[in-house]
Design an enzyme around this catalytic site. Structure first.
Site, PDB file in Angstrom:
ATOM      1  N   GLU A  20      39.007  53.910  37.144  1.00  0.00           N
ATOM      2  CA  GLU A  20      39.386  52.511  37.404  1.00  0.00           C
ATOM      3  C   GLU A  20      39.951  52.402  38.804  1.00  0.00           C
ATOM      4  N   LYS A  21      39.393  51.457  39.575  1.00  0.00           N
ATOM      5  CA  LYS A  21      39.817  51.304  40.970  1.00  0.00           C
ATOM      6  C   LYS A  21      40.989  50.348  41.125  1.00  0.00           C
ATOM      7  N   LEU A  24      45.218  49.391  34.421  1.00  0.00           N
ATOM      8  CA  LEU A  24      44.104  49.424  33.469  1.00  0.00           C
ATOM      9  C   LEU A  24      43.929  48.046  32.813  1.00  0.00           C
ATOM     10  N   GLY A  80      41.136  45.929  33.072  1.00  0.00           N
ATOM     11  CA  GLY A  80      40.027  45.145  33.609  1.00  0.00           C
ATOM     12  C   GLY A  80      40.353  43.681  33.865  1.00  0.00           C
ATOM     13  N   THR A  99      31.466  48.196  34.365  1.00  0.00           N
ATOM     14  CA  THR A  99      32.092  47.662  35.579  1.00  0.00           C
ATOM     15  C   THR A  99      32.278  46.143  35.556  1.00  0.00           C
ATOM     16  N   ILE A 122      36.071  28.501  31.604  1.00  0.00           N
ATOM     17  CA  ILE A 122      37.157  28.673  32.569  1.00  0.00           C
ATOM     18  C   ILE A 122      37.628  27.317  33.077  1.00  0.00           C
ATOM     19  N   ASP A 158      30.275  43.123  30.121  1.00  0.00           N
ATOM     20  CA  ASP A 158      29.806  42.022  30.966  1.00  0.00           C
ATOM     21  C   ASP A 158      28.673  42.433  31.901  1.00  0.00           C
ATOM     22  N   HIS A 201      47.310  26.161  -0.017  1.00  0.00           N
ATOM     23  CA  HIS A 201      47.620  24.768   0.308  1.00  0.00           C
ATOM     24  C   HIS A 201      49.086  24.657   0.725  1.00  0.00           C
TER      25      HIS A 201
HETATM   26  P1  FAD Z   1      35.920  43.970  32.998  1.00  0.00           P
HETATM   27  O1  FAD Z   1      37.018  43.521  32.144  1.00  0.00           O
HETATM   28  O2  FAD Z   1      35.492  43.086  34.109  1.00  0.00           O
HETATM   29  O3  FAD Z   1      36.356  45.377  33.579  1.00  0.00           O
HETATM   30  C1  FAD Z   1      35.620  46.073  34.510  1.00  0.00           C
HETATM   31  C2  FAD Z   1      36.542  46.981  35.297  1.00  0.00           C
HETATM   32  O4  FAD Z   1      35.748  47.868  36.060  1.00  0.00           O
HETATM   33  C3  FAD Z   1      37.442  46.262  36.292  1.00  0.00           C
HETATM   34  O5  FAD Z   1      38.781  46.586  36.053  1.00  0.00           O
HETATM   35  C4  FAD Z   1      36.980  46.762  37.651  1.00  0.00           C
HETATM   36  O6  FAD Z   1      38.061  46.943  38.561  1.00  0.00           O
HETATM   37  C5  FAD Z   1      36.394  48.105  37.288  1.00  0.00           C
HETATM   38  N1  FAD Z   1      35.377  48.608  38.211  1.00  0.00           N
HETATM   39  C6  FAD Z   1      34.266  47.954  38.649  1.00  0.00           C
HETATM   40  N2  FAD Z   1      33.536  48.773  39.435  1.00  0.00           N
HETATM   41  C7  FAD Z   1      34.213  49.955  39.484  1.00  0.00           C
HETATM   42  C8  FAD Z   1      33.956  51.185  40.114  1.00  0.00           C
HETATM   43  N3  FAD Z   1      32.842  51.404  40.834  1.00  0.00           N
HETATM   44  N4  FAD Z   1      34.861  52.167  39.967  1.00  0.00           N
HETATM   45  C9  FAD Z   1      35.980  51.989  39.231  1.00  0.00           C
HETATM   46  N5  FAD Z   1      36.265  50.845  38.600  1.00  0.00           N
HETATM   47  C10 FAD Z   1      35.379  49.845  38.718  1.00  0.00           C
HETATM   48  N6  FAD Z   1      36.885  36.724  27.135  1.00  0.00           N
HETATM   49  C11 FAD Z   1      37.301  36.525  25.861  1.00  0.00           C
HETATM   50  O7  FAD Z   1      36.714  37.106  24.936  1.00  0.00           O
HETATM   51  N7  FAD Z   1      38.362  35.709  25.575  1.00  0.00           N
HETATM   52  C12 FAD Z   1      39.030  35.054  26.551  1.00  0.00           C
HETATM   53  O8  FAD Z   1      39.984  34.318  26.253  1.00  0.00           O
HETATM   54  C13 FAD Z   1      38.614  35.236  27.901  1.00  0.00           C
HETATM   55  N8  FAD Z   1      39.271  34.600  28.900  1.00  0.00           N
HETATM   56  C14 FAD Z   1      38.864  34.813  30.188  1.00  0.00           C
HETATM   57  C15 FAD Z   1      39.530  34.126  31.198  1.00  0.00           C
HETATM   58  C16 FAD Z   1      39.148  34.299  32.518  1.00  0.00           C
HETATM   59  C17 FAD Z   1      39.883  33.567  33.605  1.00  0.00           C
HETATM   60  C18 FAD Z   1      38.077  35.203  32.830  1.00  0.00           C
HETATM   61  C19 FAD Z   1      37.677  35.436  34.246  1.00  0.00           C
HETATM   62  C20 FAD Z   1      37.408  35.876  31.829  1.00  0.00           C
HETATM   63  C21 FAD Z   1      37.792  35.680  30.498  1.00  0.00           C
HETATM   64  N9  FAD Z   1      37.130  36.312  29.452  1.00  0.00           N
HETATM   65  C22 FAD Z   1      37.521  36.099  28.151  1.00  0.00           C
HETATM   66  C23 FAD Z   1      36.000  37.230  29.688  1.00  0.00           C
HETATM   67  C24 FAD Z   1      36.485  38.697  29.623  1.00  0.00           C
HETATM   68  O9  FAD Z   1      37.512  38.872  30.562  1.00  0.00           O
HETATM   69  C25 FAD Z   1      35.328  39.636  29.915  1.00  0.00           C
HETATM   70  O10 FAD Z   1      34.263  39.358  29.023  1.00  0.00           O
HETATM   71  C26 FAD Z   1      35.743  41.079  29.737  1.00  0.00           C
HETATM   72  O11 FAD Z   1      36.822  41.404  30.582  1.00  0.00           O
HETATM   73  C27 FAD Z   1      34.573  42.018  30.021  1.00  0.00           C
HETATM   74  O12 FAD Z   1      34.987  43.327  29.851  1.00  0.00           O
HETATM   75  P2  FAD Z   1      34.292  44.539  30.630  1.00  0.00           P
HETATM   76  O13 FAD Z   1      34.988  45.763  30.149  1.00  0.00           O
HETATM   77  O14 FAD Z   1      32.834  44.455  30.491  1.00  0.00           O
HETATM   78  O15 FAD Z   1      34.594  44.293  32.180  1.00  0.00           O
HETATM   79  P1  NAI Z   2      30.485  29.116  31.904  1.00  0.00           P
HETATM   80  O1  NAI Z   2      29.122  29.670  31.861  1.00  0.00           O
HETATM   81  O2  NAI Z   2      31.279  28.990  30.664  1.00  0.00           O
HETATM   82  O3  NAI Z   2      30.418  27.635  32.510  1.00  0.00           O
HETATM   83  C1  NAI Z   2      29.887  27.363  33.755  1.00  0.00           C
HETATM   84  C2  NAI Z   2      29.554  25.886  33.803  1.00  0.00           C
HETATM   85  O4  NAI Z   2      29.234  25.561  35.140  1.00  0.00           O
HETATM   86  C3  NAI Z   2      28.364  25.503  32.934  1.00  0.00           C
HETATM   87  O5  NAI Z   2      28.705  24.387  32.164  1.00  0.00           O
HETATM   88  C4  NAI Z   2      27.273  25.199  33.962  1.00  0.00           C
HETATM   89  O6  NAI Z   2      26.369  24.233  33.523  1.00  0.00           O
HETATM   90  C5  NAI Z   2      28.094  24.722  35.134  1.00  0.00           C
HETATM   91  N1  NAI Z   2      27.457  24.864  36.447  1.00  0.00           N
HETATM   92  C6  NAI Z   2      26.653  25.861  36.895  1.00  0.00           C
HETATM   93  N2  NAI Z   2      26.322  25.652  38.170  1.00  0.00           N
HETATM   94  C7  NAI Z   2      26.929  24.503  38.552  1.00  0.00           C
HETATM   95  C8  NAI Z   2      26.983  23.771  39.776  1.00  0.00           C
HETATM   96  N3  NAI Z   2      26.348  24.185  40.859  1.00  0.00           N
HETATM   97  N4  NAI Z   2      27.717  22.644  39.808  1.00  0.00           N
HETATM   98  C9  NAI Z   2      28.392  22.211  38.687  1.00  0.00           C
HETATM   99  N5  NAI Z   2      28.359  22.866  37.526  1.00  0.00           N
HETATM  100  C10 NAI Z   2      27.665  24.005  37.462  1.00  0.00           C
HETATM  101  O7  NAI Z   2      31.232  29.969  33.027  1.00  0.00           O
HETATM  102  P2  NAI Z   2      32.769  30.075  33.415  1.00  0.00           P
HETATM  103  O8  NAI Z   2      33.531  28.929  32.865  1.00  0.00           O
HETATM  104  O9  NAI Z   2      32.792  30.342  34.867  1.00  0.00           O
HETATM  105  O10 NAI Z   2      33.219  31.375  32.644  1.00  0.00           O
HETATM  106  C11 NAI Z   2      32.572  32.638  32.910  1.00  0.00           C
HETATM  107  C12 NAI Z   2      32.549  33.502  31.702  1.00  0.00           C
HETATM  108  O11 NAI Z   2      33.856  33.929  31.346  1.00  0.00           O
HETATM  109  C13 NAI Z   2      31.979  32.786  30.514  1.00  0.00           C
HETATM  110  O12 NAI Z   2      30.710  33.322  30.253  1.00  0.00           O
HETATM  111  C14 NAI Z   2      32.899  33.052  29.386  1.00  0.00           C
HETATM  112  O13 NAI Z   2      32.222  33.746  28.360  1.00  0.00           O
HETATM  113  C15 NAI Z   2      34.005  33.927  29.957  1.00  0.00           C
HETATM  114  N6  NAI Z   2      35.270  33.305  29.581  1.00  0.00           N
HETATM  115  C16 NAI Z   2      35.600  33.260  28.267  1.00  0.00           C
HETATM  116  C17 NAI Z   2      36.746  32.634  27.859  1.00  0.00           C
HETATM  117  C18 NAI Z   2      37.050  32.568  26.412  1.00  0.00           C
HETATM  118  O14 NAI Z   2      36.406  33.262  25.635  1.00  0.00           O
HETATM  119  N7  NAI Z   2      38.020  31.772  25.983  1.00  0.00           N
HETATM  120  C19 NAI Z   2      37.672  32.011  28.807  1.00  0.00           C
HETATM  121  C20 NAI Z   2      37.186  32.081  30.172  1.00  0.00           C
HETATM  122  C21 NAI Z   2      36.049  32.730  30.513  1.00  0.00           C
END
Ligand code: FAD
Ligand code: NAI
Length: 463
Positions: free
Chosen positions: A34-35, A39, A41, A140, A181, A310, A442
């Site tokens: 992890e960079k 820890l 992500g 990643t 988001i 992801d 209930h």
């Molecule tokens: P990540 O969590 O992205 O982890 C990847 C890690 O790899 C990072 O820490 C990165 O630094 C590291 N890495 C990358 N390349 C290298 C390398 N070459 N060497 C060493 N380390 C490296 N999902 C939900 O289910 N519920 C939510 O409520 C939710 N809310 C979210 C809110 C926001 C604002 C965002 C942005 C995302 C949210 N998500 C949510 C999505 C969720 O965060 C991701 O689906 C999830 O983190 C993916 O996990 P991952 O392990 O695939 O990757």
């Molecule tokens: P998203 O895919 O949920 O929504 C992106 C939205 O942007 C879509 O409605 C799309 O039609 C719109 N869009 C695309 N291009 C556009 C443009 N040029 N102009 C205007 N609208 C445009 O992606 P988001 O919200 O960025 O989240 C990214 C990922 O993170 C999601 O896939 C989600 O699964 C994950 N995430 C999950 C959460 C949760 O589970 N509660 C919370 C936050 C993120």
């Protein structure tokens, strides 16, 4: 000689760290690269956890300001201490990321600190040292998708990462993208006092979700004060000392308009992150969207190199990444794990929440599947009335012939918790009748799920 491992996982997000822990539990010698300095992500550091901390805190603020008086609780004037709210969010993140460090120690997973690069199959370089390993797992994750013409500086034009760190409430926040988001973080800043406008390309919010839920969700968020510009696209952003001027155009063509914003949140989706990994040199194939290509067992085209979370196809959700991490570790240990991708819930943590699992009505129609619908509104649920949270409804979709539950969509209080009942039902292959015949406490919000299941057969009791 540097240490050698059975598995080296690159990335310590929910996919990677869970895979590392499960592989260690199964007796493998495991390292996780992890960079980031901590820890967990994206999820623990700049995603799920900090966003939920701010959603929770801002909901308390909104309740104190606007809702408690209706319950007969007079709190006088309510003031926002944004600095404390942010500090608290930081404390929550720290406790969580430290927790993963503890779990690594407990399970004897070695954290290799630094950026990992695949030198060749079986070899990973981290901070100048090359380690041998039988298996490499790419975990990643993802990064925010950029938009040409809209340059992110994480101050005025921010991604979710910057939107979790603003040091003052913007006067006008414009969100580009009406997805998860945009609506979660848009809600946070609206509750804290910002005027929020969401610009969405398509004709509805959260486009992947059931359309009926999406429409009602839009109405509720609109009532809360969020403004929407649907079927619109942002084609440029100019930043100066006074803020950002966005150029917004109707998707169908027509006159461009300028909108002034104090802060712009770019949230149009996320894309797989594979920077500096050495994938091309190792010969690892990507798909047309830059995601690592895998087969049904997370194998890439290169033997001994696997990928999860992801960075591969599928929903970008922490729990999906975790399930894949566990399944891959078990597969490497010779077990036969299986993930049911039809039973992965998705939750939007606004208030009310939106939760969804399985097929939407639109998907069933497109697939030509005959189905029945059962719906029940929270206005008819005693607990929701007692709480003063009656917006929304439960919708259950079941196969017309077999009555098997094919999908469920909930808009309402605690929808994210309520959906777990349906996830279990679907995993057991339950029918709507099975849910309807199960005794629900209930007065509970879950009774709305039971009533929706009864409604599938046209026999809801309280409607
Ligand atoms: P990540 O969590 O992205 O982890 C990847 C890690 O790899 C990072 O820490 C990165 O630094 C590291 N890495 C990358 N390349 C290298 C390398 N070459 N060497 C060493 N380390 C490296 N999902 C939900 O289910 N519920 C939510 O409520 C939710 N809310 C979210 C809110 C926001 C604002 C965002 C942005 C995302 C949210 N998500 C949510 C999505 C969720 O965060 C991701 O689906 C999830 O983190 C993916 O996990 P991952 O392990 O695939 O990757
Ligand atoms: P998203 O895919 O949920 O929504 C992106 C939205 O942007 C879509 O409605 C799309 O039609 C719109 N869009 C695309 N291009 C556009 C443009 N040029 N102009 C205007 N609208 C445009 O992606 P988001 O919200 O960025 O989240 C990214 C990922 O993170 C999601 O896939 C989600 O699964 C994950 N995430 C999950 C959460 C949760 O589970 N509660 C919370 C936050 C993120």
């Amino acid at each position: 000689m540097p240490e050698s491992f059975d598995v080296i996982v690159i990335g310590a997000g929910p996919g990677g760290y869970v895979c590392a822990i499960r592989a260690a539990q199964l007796g493998m010698k495991v390292a996780c690269v992890e960079k980031r300095g901590t820890l967990g992500g994206t999820c623990l550091n700049v995603g799920c956890i900090p966003s939920k901390a701010l959603l929770h805190s801002s909901e308390h603020f909104e309740e104190a300001k606007h809702k408690l008086a209706d319950h007969g609780v007079e709190v006088g004037s309510v003031a926002l201490n944004l600095q404390r709210m942010m500090e608290r969010k930081g404390e929550v993140v720290t406790a969580n990321v430290k927790g993963i460090e503890f779990l690594f120690k407990k399970n004897k997973v070695t954290w290799l600190k630094g950026e990992g690069r695949i030198v060749s199959p079986g070899k990973v370089e981290v901070a100048g040292t090359t380690y041998d390993t039988k298996n490499i797992v790419i975990a990643t994750g993802s990064e925010s998708t950029p938009l040409p013409g809209v340059e992110v500086d994480e101050k005025r034009v921010v991604t979710s990462t910057g939107a979790l760190e603003l040091d003052k409430v913007p006067g006008h926040l414009v969100v580009i993208g009406g997805g998860v988001i945009g609506l979660e973080l848009g809600s946070v800043w609206r509750r804290l006092g910002a005027e929020v406008t969401v610009v969405e390309f398509l004709d509805r919010l959260v486009p992947g979700m059931d359309a009926e839920i999406g429409k009602q969700f839009e109405r509720i968020l609109g009532k809360q004060g969020i403004k929407f510009r649907l079927k619109s696209k942002v084609t440029g952003a100019k930043t100066d000392a006074s803020g950002v001027t966005l150029t917004v155009e109707p998707v169908a063509g027509g006159k461009a308009e300028e909108i002034k914003a104090d802060v712009v949140l770019l949230a149009i989706g996320r894309r797989a992150y594979t920077g500096n990994l050495g994938l091309a040199e190792a010969g690892v194939a990507l798909d047309e969207r830059g995601r690592v290509k895998t087969d049904g067992h997370f194998a890439t085209n290169v033997p001994g190199i696997w990928a999860i979370g992801d960075v591969i196809a599928g929903a970008m959700l922490a729990h999906k990444a975790e399930e894949e991490g566990v399944a891959l570790a078990e597969h490497l240990a010779g077990q036969k794990p299986h993930i049911n991708y039809d039973a992965i819930p998705g939750v939007v943590y606004t208030w009310p929440e939106v939760a969804s699992i399985g097929k939407t009505e639109e998907e069933l129609k497109a697939a030509g599947v005959a189905y029945k619908v059962g719906k029940f509104p929270f206005t008819a649920n005693g607990r929701a009335r007692a709480m003063g949270d009656t917006d929304g409804f439960v919708k259950i979709l079941a196969d017309k012939q077999t009555d098997r539950v094919l999908g469920a969509h909930i808009l309402g209080p605690d929808a994210g918790t309520l959906i777990a009942e349906i996830a279990i039902a679907m995993e057991f292959g339950a029918s709507a009748e099975d849910i309807a015949r199960t005794c629900h406490a209930h007065p509970s919000l879950n009774e709305a799920v039971k009533e929706a299941a009864l409604a599938v057969d046209g026999r809801a009791l309280h409607m």
